[in-house]
Motif scaffolding. Structure first.
Motif, PDB file in Angstrom:
ATOM      1  N   ASP A 122       0.832  -1.215   0.000  1.00  0.00           N
ATOM      2  CA  ASP A 122       0.000   0.000   0.000  1.00  0.00           C
ATOM      3  C   ASP A 122       0.864   1.262   0.000  1.00  0.00           C
ATOM      4  O   ASP A 122       0.575   2.240   0.689  1.00  0.00           O
ATOM      5  CB  ASP A 122      -0.932  -0.015   1.220  1.00  0.00           C
ATOM      6  CG  ASP A 122      -2.087   0.979   1.109  1.00  0.00           C
ATOM      7  OD1 ASP A 122      -2.331   1.480   0.000  1.00  0.00           O
ATOM      8  OD2 ASP A 122      -2.739   1.249   2.145  1.00  0.00           O
ATOM      9  N   LEU A 123       1.933   1.245  -0.804  1.00  0.00           N
ATOM     10  CA  LEU A 123       2.897   2.344  -0.764  1.00  0.00           C
ATOM     11  C   LEU A 123       2.438   3.602  -1.485  1.00  0.00           C
ATOM     12  O   LEU A 123       3.049   4.659  -1.325  1.00  0.00           O
ATOM     13  CB  LEU A 123       4.244   1.875  -1.343  1.00  0.00           C
ATOM     14  CG  LEU A 123       4.965   0.781  -0.559  1.00  0.00           C
ATOM     15  CD1 LEU A 123       6.335   0.513  -1.169  1.00  0.00           C
ATOM     16  CD2 LEU A 123       5.106   1.148   0.918  1.00  0.00           C
ATOM     17  N   ASP A 124       1.381   3.507  -2.289  1.00  0.00           N
ATOM     18  CA  ASP A 124       0.910   4.694  -2.989  1.00  0.00           C
ATOM     19  C   ASP A 124      -0.203   5.411  -2.237  1.00  0.00           C
ATOM     20  O   ASP A 124      -0.826   6.330  -2.764  1.00  0.00           O
ATOM     21  CB  ASP A 124       0.432   4.319  -4.398  1.00  0.00           C
ATOM     22  CG  ASP A 124       1.578   3.883  -5.286  1.00  0.00           C
ATOM     23  OD1 ASP A 124       2.686   4.424  -5.116  1.00  0.00           O
ATOM     24  OD2 ASP A 124       1.387   2.987  -6.132  1.00  0.00           O
ATOM     25  N   ALA A 125      -0.459   4.999  -1.011  1.00  0.00           N
ATOM     26  CA  ALA A 125      -1.492   5.647  -0.193  1.00  0.00           C
ATOM     27  C   ALA A 125      -1.089   7.080   0.155  1.00  0.00           C
ATOM     28  O   ALA A 125       0.089   7.448   0.106  1.00  0.00           O
ATOM     29  CB  ALA A 125      -1.724   4.847   1.089  1.00  0.00           C
ATOM     30  N   ASP A 126      -2.083   7.870   0.506  1.00  0.00           N
ATOM     31  CA  ASP A 126      -1.863   9.240   0.980  1.00  0.00           C
ATOM     32  C   ASP A 126      -2.162   9.262   2.480  1.00  0.00           C
ATOM     33  O   ASP A 126      -3.307   9.479   2.900  1.00  0.00           O
ATOM     34  CB  ASP A 126      -2.790  10.207   0.242  1.00  0.00           C
ATOM     35  CG  ASP A 126      -2.566  11.655   0.654  1.00  0.00           C
ATOM     36  OD1 ASP A 126      -1.747  11.902   1.564  1.00  0.00           O
ATOM     37  OD2 ASP A 126      -3.221  12.543   0.071  1.00  0.00           O
ATOM     38  N   PRO A 127      -1.156   9.009   3.333  1.00  0.00           N
ATOM     39  CA  PRO A 127      -1.425   8.892   4.774  1.00  0.00           C
ATOM     40  C   PRO A 127      -1.915  10.184   5.405  1.00  0.00           C
ATOM     41  O   PRO A 127      -2.631  10.146   6.412  1.00  0.00           O
ATOM     42  CB  PRO A 127      -0.071   8.465   5.345  1.00  0.00           C
ATOM     43  CG  PRO A 127       0.939   8.973   4.365  1.00  0.00           C
ATOM     44  CD  PRO A 127       0.276   8.853   3.023  1.00  0.00           C
ATOM     45  N   ILE A 128      -1.547  11.324   4.842  1.00  0.00           N
ATOM     46  CA  ILE A 128      -2.004  12.596   5.410  1.00  0.00           C
ATOM     47  C   ILE A 128      -3.519  12.712   5.266  1.00  0.00           C
ATOM     48  O   ILE A 128      -4.227  13.084   6.214  1.00  0.00           O
ATOM     49  CB  ILE A 128      -1.303  13.783   4.724  1.00  0.00           C
ATOM     50  CG1 ILE A 128       0.222  13.676   4.893  1.00  0.00           C
ATOM     51  CG2 ILE A 128      -1.822  15.093   5.295  1.00  0.00           C
ATOM     52  CD1 ILE A 128       0.687  13.677   6.327  1.00  0.00           C
ATOM     53  N   ALA A 129      -4.031  12.373   4.096  1.00  0.00           N
ATOM     54  CA  ALA A 129      -5.474  12.448   3.865  1.00  0.00           C
ATOM     55  C   ALA A 129      -6.210  11.465   4.765  1.00  0.00           C
ATOM     56  O   ALA A 129      -7.235  11.800   5.381  1.00  0.00           O
ATOM     57  CB  ALA A 129      -5.793  12.170   2.402  1.00  0.00           C
ATOM     58  N   VAL A 130      -5.683  10.238   4.860  1.00  0.00           N
ATOM     59  CA  VAL A 130      -6.325   9.211   5.686  1.00  0.00           C
ATOM     60  C   VAL A 130      -6.318   9.616   7.156  1.00  0.00           C
ATOM     61  O   VAL A 130      -7.354   9.625   7.835  1.00  0.00           O
ATOM     62  CB  VAL A 130      -5.621   7.850   5.504  1.00  0.00           C
ATOM     63  CG1 VAL A 130      -6.206   6.817   6.457  1.00  0.00           C
ATOM     64  CG2 VAL A 130      -5.739   7.375   4.062  1.00  0.00           C
ATOM     65  N   ASP A 131      -5.140   9.960   7.664  1.00  0.00           N
ATOM     66  CA  ASP A 131      -5.011  10.279   9.089  1.00  0.00           C
ATOM     67  C   ASP A 131      -5.795  11.535   9.463  1.00  0.00           C
ATOM     68  O   ASP A 131      -6.350  11.621  10.565  1.00  0.00           O
ATOM     69  CB  ASP A 131      -3.536  10.460   9.454  1.00  0.00           C
ATOM     70  CG  ASP A 131      -2.755   9.148   9.399  1.00  0.00           C
ATOM     71  OD1 ASP A 131      -3.378   8.100   9.163  1.00  0.00           O
ATOM     72  OD2 ASP A 131      -1.527   9.182   9.576  1.00  0.00           O
ATOM     73  N   SER A 132      -5.838  12.502   8.559  1.00  0.00           N
ATOM     74  CA  SER A 132      -6.561  13.745   8.870  1.00  0.00           C
ATOM     75  C   SER A 132      -8.043  13.471   9.078  1.00  0.00           C
ATOM     76  O   SER A 132      -8.657  13.989  10.022  1.00  0.00           O
ATOM     77  CB  SER A 132      -6.374  14.763   7.741  1.00  0.00           C
ATOM     78  OG  SER A 132      -5.027  15.159   7.642  1.00  0.00           O
ATOM     79  N   LEU A 133      -8.626  12.642   8.213  1.00  0.00           N
ATOM     80  CA  LEU A 133     -10.048  12.360   8.352  1.00  0.00           C
ATOM     81  C   LEU A 133     -10.332  11.509   9.581  1.00  0.00           C
ATOM     82  O   LEU A 133     -11.236  11.806  10.364  1.00  0.00           O
ATOM     83  CB  LEU A 133     -10.577  11.669   7.095  1.00  0.00           C
ATOM     84  CG  LEU A 133     -12.100  11.441   7.083  1.00  0.00           C
ATOM     85  CD1 LEU A 133     -12.675  11.705   5.713  1.00  0.00           C
ATOM     86  CD2 LEU A 133     -12.456  10.023   7.530  1.00  0.00           C
ATOM     87  N   LEU A 134      -9.550  10.448   9.788  1.00  0.00           N
ATOM     88  CA  LEU A 134      -9.800   9.573  10.936  1.00  0.00           C
ATOM     89  C   LEU A 134      -9.571  10.302  12.257  1.00  0.00           C
ATOM     90  O   LEU A 134     -10.233  10.010  13.257  1.00  0.00           O
ATOM     91  CB  LEU A 134      -8.917   8.330  10.857  1.00  0.00           C
ATOM     92  CG  LEU A 134      -9.160   7.399   9.662  1.00  0.00           C
ATOM     93  CD1 LEU A 134      -8.259   6.168   9.752  1.00  0.00           C
ATOM     94  CD2 LEU A 134     -10.617   6.967   9.571  1.00  0.00           C
ATOM     95  N   SER A 135      -8.665  11.272  12.269  1.00  0.00           N
ATOM     96  CA  SER A 135      -8.370  12.011  13.505  1.00  0.00           C
ATOM     97  C   SER A 135      -9.500  12.933  13.927  1.00  0.00           C
ATOM     98  O   SER A 135      -9.511  13.429  15.056  1.00  0.00           O
ATOM     99  CB  SER A 135      -7.085  12.836  13.334  1.00  0.00           C
ATOM    100  OG  SER A 135      -5.965  12.000  13.201  1.00  0.00           O
ATOM    101  N   ARG A 136     -10.455  13.172  13.043  1.00  0.00           N
ATOM    102  CA  ARG A 136     -11.595  14.004  13.429  1.00  0.00           C
ATOM    103  C   ARG A 136     -12.493  13.288  14.427  1.00  0.00           C
ATOM    104  O   ARG A 136     -13.286  13.927  15.115  1.00  0.00           O
ATOM    105  CB  ARG A 136     -12.410  14.385  12.184  1.00  0.00           C
ATOM    106  CG  ARG A 136     -11.659  15.254  11.186  1.00  0.00           C
ATOM    107  CD  ARG A 136     -12.498  15.472   9.946  1.00  0.00           C
ATOM    108  NE  ARG A 136     -11.719  16.057   8.855  1.00  0.00           N
ATOM    109  CZ  ARG A 136     -12.156  16.155   7.601  1.00  0.00           C
ATOM    110  NH1 ARG A 136     -13.374  15.712   7.290  1.00  0.00           N
ATOM    111  NH2 ARG A 136     -11.387  16.683   6.666  1.00  0.00           N
TER     112      ARG A 136
END
Length: 480
Positions: free
Chosen positions: A276-290
Motif C-alpha cells: 500500500d505504498l501509494d497511499a496518501d497517509p495525510i489524507a487518511v489520518d486527517s479524516l480519521l483524527s476528526r
C-alpha cells in the motif's frame, strides 16, 4: 489535483513532498518536468504547467528532471481509491496489461471497447494507454540500466520495447541522456542476478501492522521473515521471482531475483500494491483524527497502511482456508496446499510458488465438507472468469462472491480490503474489530458499528487497522 493551479503552485513553492506523484510540474523555460518537491529553485509561476502523470508531461514534449527524478515518485493515490474505469485502467496498465495484451487486452479486461477506454483516459489525463505504457517502459528501462549489468539490447527487450532503436529514442527523449550515460552515472547492482531498488512512499509509514500482518500469516515455503526482511515468491506473467522487502525510514529496500526480466515492472507494481505504498497517509489520518475515539490511535501510529496481497485469487483461497480457524491453523492449511500443489523453485529457504489454482482438488483438502463446498465454488468461479486482479470492479466482485455458498460478509469484505484494495472495505462482524470497539466505547454490534463508521468513509479499511492494533496480537508487530 493538477487542475487546482493555486494549490499546485503552493506545493511547488514549498517543495511539499506530500504531493509527489499527485501531479507533475513542467517548466516551459527549461523544457523539463519535476516532482513538486524538486530541490531546485522554484520556477516563475507563469512558466509552470501541471500534468496528472509523467506520461502526459512527456507527451507534451517535456523531459524528466535529472535532479529530482520525477519518474521515480510514488504513484498517485488517486487510482487506488477509486473504482471507475479510468482508475481501473491505470491499475491494469501499472500491472503491465498493455505490454502483454495491447490496448485491446486492456479494453477486454475492463469490459469496454478500445475507443471508450482511449476516450476516457485522454479526457481525464490527456494521454492514452499507449503513452502511459510507454512512460512505464521508460522507468523500467532506467531501473535495469542503473541496477544491472545487462547488455543494452537485453535491457531494451526486458523493458518491453519492440526494438533497440525504440528503446534508445525513448530513453533519450524522456531522460535527455543516452542509455550509456545513465549507466555511467549509476552504481549498479550489488549482487549478480539480483536487482536492488528503492520503493518510495509518502511519509509517514507505520511498518508495524503492515509487515507484522504479512509475517504472522506467512505461508511456509512461500513467505518468510529473514534477517530483517519479508521475503516471498512471486508467480509472474513470464516466469517467477523472489522478492525481499525491508522497511527503512525513508523507503522500502527491495531486492528482486527474477527468472525473466520482462516481469520487473509487474513485480514492482505488485509489491507496491501489497505494501500500500501509494497511499496518501495525510489524507487518511486527517479524516480519521476528526473522530475523538480514533484520534489517539492515529496520533500514536500515524501512517498505517492496509496489508494487501500480490495475487487476489491466492488471497481469496487463503481467506477460505482461514474461515473460523486461528491464524496458526490457517497457515498450516495453506502450507499443506502449497506442499501438495505448489510449483517447486530453487531458493536457499523458500521452496514453492503458491499453486496454480486450476490444479487444486478441493476434495483432497483436510477441512469440513461445508468448507470444501465453499472452496469448490470459489475455484469454479475463478475458472469461469471471476476477476480479483488490479482491474476488478469492486461492487461486481462483492456481488459475485456473496452469491457463493459459504461466503458471508466477513469473507467478502476481507477480500475486498486485501485483494481488491478497496480503501472503504469494512468488517464489523470481525471479532477483533468488535472487541476493539467495545474497549473504546464504540458500538460493538455490527449494525450499530456500521452506522457509527460512516464518519470514517472512505477510509474505513484504515480504521480497521487502527482497531486491530488495540489488541495484543502478533499481526501488530514486527518480530524482534
Amino acid at each position: 489535483m493538477f487542475e487546482d493551479t493555486e494549490r499546485c503552485v503552493r506545493a511547488v513553492q514549498s517543495k511539499d513532498a506530500r504531493f509527489d506523484g499527485w501531479f507533475f510540474t513542467a517548466v516551459t523555460s527549461t523544457g523539463i518536468y519535476c516532482r513538486p518537491s524538486c530541490p531546485v529553485v522554484p520556477p516563475k509561476v507563469e512558466n509552470m504547467r501541471f500534468y496528472p502523470t509523467a506520461a502526459t508531461a512527456q507527451q507534451a514534449g517535456f523531459r524528466a528532471c535529472k535532479r529530482c527524478r520525477p519518474d521515480a515518485s510514488p504513484g498517485s493515490p488517486e487510482w487506488n481509491q477509486r473504482a471507475d474505469v479510468v482508475a481501473r485502467a491505470m491499475r491494469l496498465i501499472s500491472d503491465g496489461v498493455v505490454d502483454r495484451s495491447g490496448v485491446p487486452g486492456l479494453a477486454a479486461a475492463l469490459g469496454y471497447s478500445t475507443r471508450q477506454v482511449q476516450r476516457a483516459l485522454v479526457a481525464e489525463l490527456g494521454a492514452g494507454p499507449l503513452a502511459l505504457a510507454r512512460a512505464q517502459r521508460a522507468q523500467t528501462a532506467r531501473l535495469l540500466i542503473e541496477t544491472s549489468a545487462l547488455p543494452m539490447a537485453d535491457v531494451a527487450f526486458a523493458a518491453g520495447f519492440s526494438s533497440v532503436r525504440a528503446f534508445n529514442d525513448t530513453v533519450r527523449s524522456v531522460f535527455a541522456l543516452p542509455p550509456s550515460e545513465l549507466r555511467r552515472r549509476s552504481s549498479g547492482s550489488s549482487l549478480p542476478g539480483v536487482l536492488s531498488l528503492w520503493l518510495p512512499f509518502r511519509a509517514p509509514l507505520c511498518p508495524d501492522n503492515l509487515f507484522g500482518h504479512l509475517i504472522a500469516t506467512a505461508v511456509p515455503g512461500v513467505e518468510e521473515w529473514r534477517d530483517g526482511a519479508y521475503r516471498r515468491t512471486l508467480r509472474l506473467p513470464h516466469g517467477h521471482g523472489v522478492v525481499s522487502l525491508r522497511p527503512l525510514p525513508d523507503h522500502v529496500a527491495c531486492s528482486l531475483a527474477l527468472s525473466d526480466l520482462r516481469d520487473l515492472s509487474v513485480a514492482i507494481s505488485r509489491c507496491r500494491w501489497m505494501l500500500d505504498l501509494d497511499a496518501d497517509p495525510i489524507a487518511v489520518d486527517s479524516l480519521l483524527s476528526r473522530d475523538p475515539v480514533l484520534e489517539p490511535l492515529v496520533r500514536k501510529a500515524p501512517g498505517r497502511r492496509v496489508p494487501r496481497t500480490v495475487d487476489g485469487a491466492e488471497f481469496a483461497v487463503r481467506a477460505v482456508l482461514g474461515q473460523q480457524v486461528s491464524t496458526a491453523a490457517a497457515r498450516t492449511h495453506a502450507a499443506r496446499l502449497v506442499q501438495a500443489y505448489g510449483t517447486p523453485i530453487s531458493d536457499p529457504s523458500l521452496t514453492h510458488l503458491f499453486p496454480e489454482l486450476s490444479a487444486v482438488d478441493p476434495s483432497s483438502l483436510a477441512m469440513p465438507e461445508s468448507r470444501r463446498r465453499t472452496m469448490r465454488a470459489l475455484l469454479d468461479s475463478l475458472s469461469s472468469g471471476l476477476d480479483l486482479g488490479a482491474g476488478a470492479d469492486w461492487e461486481a466482485v462483492r456481488a459475485s462472491l456473496s452469491s457463493l455458498p459459504g461466503f458471508g460478509p466477513w469473507t467478502v469484505e476481507v477480500i475486498a480490503m486485501r485483494a481488491l484494495g478497496d480503501p472503504d472495505a469494512f468488517i464489523p462482524t470481525d471479532l477483533g474489530v468488535r472487541l476493539a470497539a467495545s474497549s473504546l466505547g464504540l458500538p460493538s454490534t455490527p449494525a450499530a458499528l456500521v452506522k457509527r463508521s460512516a464518519a470514517w468513509r472512505p477510509w474505513r479499511a484504515y480504521a480497521v487497522q487502527h482497531l486491530w492494533a488495540t489488541g495484543d496480537h502478533e499481526v501488530n508487530r514486527i518480530p524482534a
